[in-house]
Write an enzyme that holds these catalytic residues in place. Sequence first.
Site, PDB file in Angstrom:
ATOM      1  CE  LYS A 116     104.781 -11.897  59.991  1.00  0.00           C
ATOM      2  NZ  LYS A 116     104.004 -11.125  59.061  1.00  0.00           N
ATOM      3  N   GLY A 165     100.220  -9.741  52.869  1.00  0.00           N
ATOM      4  CA  GLY A 165      99.972  -8.359  52.489  1.00  0.00           C
ATOM      5  C   GLY A 165      98.811  -7.698  53.204  1.00  0.00           C
ATOM      6  CG  ASN A 289     107.643 -18.066  56.471  1.00  0.00           C
ATOM      7  OD1 ASN A 289     106.608 -17.686  56.999  1.00  0.00           O
ATOM      8  ND2 ASN A 289     108.150 -17.477  55.406  1.00  0.00           N
ATOM      9  NE  ARG A 291     104.661 -21.540  56.147  1.00  0.00           N
ATOM     10  CZ  ARG A 291     105.048 -21.013  55.003  1.00  0.00           C
ATOM     11  NH1 ARG A 291     105.782 -21.725  54.172  1.00  0.00           N
ATOM     12  NH2 ARG A 291     104.733 -19.770  54.676  1.00  0.00           N
TER      13      ARG A 291
END
Length: 447
Positions: A116, A165, A289, A291
């Site tokens: 991230k 989360g 993402n 994918r």
Amino acid sequence: MFQKILIANRGEIALRVLRACKELGIQTVVVHSTADADAMHVRLADESVCIGPPPSRDSYLNIHQIVAACEITGADAVHPGYGFLSENAKFADILAAHNITFIGPSGDHIRIMGDKIEAKRTAKRLGIPVVPGSDGAVTDEKEAKRIAGEIGYPVIIKASAGGGGRGMKVALTEEDLEIALQTARSEAGAAFGDDAVYIEKYLQKPRHIEVQVFGDGFGRGVHFGERDCSLQRRHQKVWEEANSPALNAEERSRIGGICARAIADLGYSGAGTIEFLYENGEFYFIEMNTRLQVEHPVTEAITGIDLVHEQIRVASGGGLSVKQEDIKFNGHAIECRINAEDPRTFTPSPGTITHFHTPGGLGIRVDSGVYSGYKIPPYYDSLIGKLIVHGRNRVECMMRLRRALDEFVVDGIKTTLPLFRDLVGNADIANGDYDIHWLEKYLAKEE
């Protein structure tokens, strides 16, 4: 074009990829655990290989077994679907070493966007707007307080290697920061084996907007518009729609153009989704993402373009089949994720489906791998199907959705269908007036 594709997944996405392969005249191989021996994708594939017992780590996450299945069957490419190994850079590298094509981006791009912190740095470099926050991992409380003071409370602490989360905590004041930091690091370490965290400005009432992008790996990139995924529970998407009710044509074109240029500059290959929080007319990058997404059918509905065909074409070296000016947006689409869960407590509800009837009619699509008599195993994600509805505009789409939900029958287990029947009659949903916190608040009132 590929001669034979191995599908390294299960459930509705395995069936979705299998259908695309059959349309393209490509032979298919599916892998499965012993728990999925009777699954629909196993029944319909040209070949199937059992790769282990029910636990994912021993089957769908077992790289050695999947590579062995490729070699045994002569598969020259692997489609990973979503989840499992779809964003595993090591898997992509190992396939390349065995001269098997991974239908997705390079291992390097998966690594960059899977971290991230590095993803945020890369996004910034590519001109994608980002949420104000730390430039890297936050290592101690003093540094955390300094950064939080600069960007202003409330702030959110996130796991660098996180998702779903986990390792994510909000601090409303400086007094909350210490415990939030400690808790986030502890959760991140336990869940991902990496306790690195970073800090971002916490937006109060944002939408979750994601842009579907494709790159050809040779410096061309396009976008297929955006999806609104703001209806979430515990950071898990429940309902997605395209286009977003919150954006106008100018905003849509602006953010889409930024993302397409970024993908081109990155030299990215295949499908990707760049995700944002959107508030007060501004977009803030949160992750990418690398994918195909669960919610890709709503994009297919409004563009008329098969995204799995496009993935296979790009991975085979054929490039993109469309230019940006060829991509037109037609009408509105909504997807509801149907889970085998109690609609109130969201407790998983595995078991045998005694009766399964899907809705039909103009503008209705159901992606599901289950059938009457199918026994849902308790080992995997609870998603059993996706209802996708398309209309000429959002009003027509909502009318069709209401009718389709009434027609949908799943007996023998509990599902989330009753939740969607409630939502489709709600005034806020009808008006498109919701944010990422709306569903949690709605469910809290219902309890």
